[in-house]
Motif scaffolding. Structure first.
Motif, short mmCIF file in Angstrom:
data_model
loop_
_atom_site.label_atom_id
_atom_site.label_comp_id
_atom_site.label_asym_id
_atom_site.label_seq_id
_atom_site.Cartn_x
_atom_site.Cartn_y
_atom_site.Cartn_z
N GLY A 1 0.75 -1.15 -0.09
CA GLY A 1 0.05 -0.25 -0.07
C GLY A 1 1.20 1.35 0.04
O GLY A 1 2.08 1.44 0.42
N ILE A 2 -0.04 2.27 -0.03
CA ILE A 2 0.99 3.17 -0.41
C ILE A 2 0.12 4.60 0.73
O ILE A 2 -0.74 4.65 -0.17
CB ILE A 2 1.22 4.29 -2.25
N ARG B 1 9.36 9.16 -13.66
CA ARG B 1 7.84 9.83 -13.54
C ARG B 1 7.00 8.62 -14.00
O ARG B 1 6.10 8.05 -13.45
CB ARG B 1 7.33 10.74 -14.34
N ARG B 2 7.24 7.78 -15.18
CA ARG B 2 6.65 6.53 -15.60
C ARG B 2 6.90 5.02 -13.85
O ARG B 2 6.20 4.38 -14.23
CB ARG B 2 7.43 5.84 -16.63
N GLU B 3 8.04 4.83 -13.82
CA GLU B 3 8.57 4.26 -12.43
C GLU B 3 7.38 4.44 -11.62
O GLU B 3 6.95 3.52 -10.83
CB GLU B 3 10.16 4.30 -11.65
N PHE B 4 6.79 5.57 -10.97
CA PHE B 4 6.15 6.39 -9.77
C PHE B 4 4.40 5.76 -10.01
O PHE B 4 4.13 5.39 -9.87
CB PHE B 4 6.68 7.93 -10.01
N ALA B 5 4.38 6.07 -11.68
CA ALA B 5 3.29 5.82 -11.68
C ALA B 5 3.12 4.27 -12.30
O ALA B 5 1.58 3.38 -11.44
CB ALA B 5 2.54 6.17 -13.79
N ARG B 6 3.83 3.33 -11.92
CA ARG B 6 3.69 1.72 -12.35
C ARG B 6 3.45 1.66 -10.73
O ARG B 6 2.69 0.84 -10.25
CB ARG B 6 4.85 1.30 -12.81
N ILE B 7 3.94 2.00 -9.74
CA ILE B 7 4.45 1.75 -8.42
C ILE B 7 3.19 2.18 -7.94
O ILE B 7 1.83 1.78 -7.33
CB ILE B 7 4.54 2.89 -7.93
N PHE B 8 1.90 3.38 -8.44
CA PHE B 8 1.00 3.71 -7.81
C PHE B 8 -0.59 3.14 -7.95
O PHE B 8 -1.47 2.80 -7.77
CB PHE B 8 0.81 5.59 -8.16
N HIS B 9 -0.33 1.80 -9.20
CA HIS B 9 -1.30 1.38 -10.30
C HIS B 9 -1.40 0.50 -10.18
O HIS B 9 -2.29 -0.15 -9.78
CB HIS B 9 -1.61 2.07 -11.37
N GLU B 10 0.16 -0.09 -9.28
CA GLU B 10 0.58 -1.57 -8.96
C GLU B 10 0.07 -1.37 -7.54
O GLU B 10 0.19 -2.72 -6.88
CB GLU B 10 1.51 -2.38 -9.65
N ALA B 11 -0.40 -0.80 -6.47
CA ALA B 11 -0.53 -0.82 -5.66
C ALA B 11 -1.93 -1.30 -4.90
O ALA B 11 -2.61 -1.30 -5.59
CB ALA B 11 -0.51 0.40 -4.42
N ALA B 12 -1.94 -2.44 -4.16
CA ALA B 12 -3.11 -2.91 -3.43
C ALA B 12 -4.06 -2.06 -2.85
O ALA B 12 -5.43 -2.19 -3.31
CB ALA B 12 -2.63 -4.10 -2.69
N ALA B 13 -3.58 -0.96 -2.53
CA ALA B 13 -4.36 0.13 -2.11
C ALA B 13 -3.43 1.54 -1.91
O ALA B 13 -2.03 1.32 -1.82
CB ALA B 13 -4.59 -0.42 -0.47
N GLY C 1 -2.06 9.17 -13.94
CA GLY C 1 -3.30 8.76 -14.94
C GLY C 1 -4.36 8.48 -12.75
O GLY C 1 -4.01 8.23 -12.02
N LYS C 2 -5.31 8.28 -13.38
CA LYS C 2 -6.66 7.93 -13.14
C LYS C 2 -6.33 6.89 -12.09
O LYS C 2 -6.74 5.22 -12.83
CB LYS C 2 -7.92 8.79 -12.82
N ARG C 3 -6.31 5.72 -10.93
CA ARG C 3 -6.48 5.11 -10.52
C ARG C 3 -7.37 4.43 -10.94
O ARG C 3 -8.66 4.54 -10.52
CB ARG C 3 -6.05 4.71 -9.16
N SER C 4 -7.69 2.49 -11.56
CA SER C 4 -8.73 2.10 -11.68
C SER C 4 -9.02 1.41 -9.63
O SER C 4 -10.21 0.21 -10.07
CB SER C 4 -8.92 1.01 -12.35
N GLY C 5 -7.80 1.03 -9.32
CA GLY C 5 -8.18 0.50 -7.45
C GLY C 5 -8.58 0.92 -6.79
O GLY C 5 -9.11 2.07 -6.90
#
Length: 384
Positions: free
Chosen positions: A128-129, A147-159, A176-180
């Motif tokens: 989580g983040i 920013r691409r690395e941060f986006a991956r961390i942001f979107h792959e987080a469970a919460a 980008g807007k999270r789907s999770g």
């Protein structure tokens, strides 16, 4: 068990850090086992970048009641930022092997997140983040290359938890807007008991450690006060907060020519609410502010508040007239807000009293924050 990595936790290496993350964990310690890796960056010696790379990632470890304090060496100004935090993540692998946590949690996206996401991927663990707007936005804007690395961390987080609406909105605009799952959970304060305030207070009040006077925009408050003084309308303004002699001298310099500003020094926590309660309104148009617990403490003490637009509590009180957002760079706007809040003091305090009894106010109390955070942790733990 949940393993938290945070640079914002009082520990034996740096005892004077904010209490916010500690309070969050303590509020949910009856439901979860929490262990903390409290990280502290140290600048390298004169050996230069190659010496830093060759050195051990963690140079000091001290156990304390919530876990361990780690000191790691990394250059200032974000030099080798990703590399050094990846190395810290590699060090976390040893802790994960020993502790077997069910969830990792990074209490900032752009610092702790780099280490935690790496360790989580290597162990196929959910993580989580926490979004902390001040630091996270500063690094996101300064490091477009990451920013691409941060986006991956942001979107792959469970919460993901954000302390305020404005910071989540700005992060999503960049990444980008999270789907999770995303949850906005305010910072907890021990001063969350509602108190009515007298219809006529003793003037304006602000509150911060004097070492932070520049960031809290004491100069902006003083400049606005000087503008009001031209029309003989400058109210008394009390500054609550301690500091060194050097801090006080610097603050006095910032307020030169504003004779209505006084410095009352530090107060114990059990006296803060009483002092706030006697004022007319709270003003703190900070230049940078992730959340600003003082605003919530002032509201529970019965005061209208003046806060910085686009930071702090922005987004929580859009429909409430007792919370006045201003551009912290605009001293005229700050002056107008001061004048307006004093002219409408009685009516605004009545609206604060009505808010204190509302469901909206409940979200800022510790029991509700504990419930919300526990719900997020439960969901993330089951996100295998």
């Amino acid at each position: 068990m949940i393993l938290h990595v945070t640079g914002d936790f009082p520990d034996p290496i740096a005892a004077n850090k904010t209490e916010v993350i500690r309070r969050l964990l303590d509020l949910t310690s009856d439901r979860f086992g929490h262990r903390v890796i409290s990280i502290n960056r140290a600048s390298p010696t004169a050996s230069g970048p190659f010496g830093v790379i060759a050195s051990q990632p963690v140079t000091r470890r001290i156990s304390f009641d919530h876990g361990e304090a780690w000191e790691y060496t990394a250059p200032p100004l974000g030099i080798l930022h990703r590399m050094m935090l990846r190395r810290l993540g590699a060090q976390l692998l040893h802790e994960i092997e020993a502790l077997r946590p069910g969830l990792l949690w990074a209490h900032k996206l752009t610092i702790e997140g780099l280490a935690v996401a790496y360790a989580a991927r290597e162990n196929q663990l959910p993580y989580g983040i926490t979004i902390q707007g001040n630091t996270d936005l500063k690094i996101l804007l300064a490091r477009p290359d990451l920013r691409r690395e941060f986006a991956r961390i942001f979107h792959e987080a469970a919460a993901v938890v954000s302390f305020a609406p404005w910071s989540l909105e700005r992060v999503e605009n960049l990444l980008g807007k999270r789907s999770g799952g995303v949850r906005i959970i305010p910072c907890p304060t021990d001063l969350d008991h509602a108190r009515p305030s007298a219809a006529s207070g003793s003037g304006l009040v602000t509150m911060f450690h004097l070492a932070n006077a520049r960031g809290k925009n004491l100069a902006g408050i003083a400049g606005a006060s000087r503008l009001l003084a031209r029309g003989s309308k400058a109210p008394p303004i009390a500054v609550i907060g301690g500091g060194s002699d050097k801090d006080l001298a610097s603050a006095l310099k910032e307020t030169r020519g504003a004779a209505n500003i006084s410095f009352e020094g530090a107060l114990s926590r059990n006296k803060v609410a009483d002092r706030l309660n006697r004022a007319s309104a709270f003003v703190m148009p900070s230049k940078r502010e992730t959340f600003g617990l003082s605003f919530i403490e002032a509201l529970f003490a019965g005061l209208p508040i003046i806060y910085p637009k686009g930071a702090a509590i922005d987004g929580f009180f859009d429909e409430h007239p007792f919370a006045i957002g201003v551009d912290p760079r605009d001293r005229t706007a700050i002056a107008h807000a001061m004048d307006d809040v004093l002219e409408q003091e009685k009516d605004l305090k009545q609206k604060v009293a009505e808010w204190q009894a509302s469901a909206h106010a409940k979200q800022f109390t510790r029991p509700e924050i504990a419930t919300q955070f526990a719900s997020v942790l439960d969901r993330a733990l089951n996100a295998q």
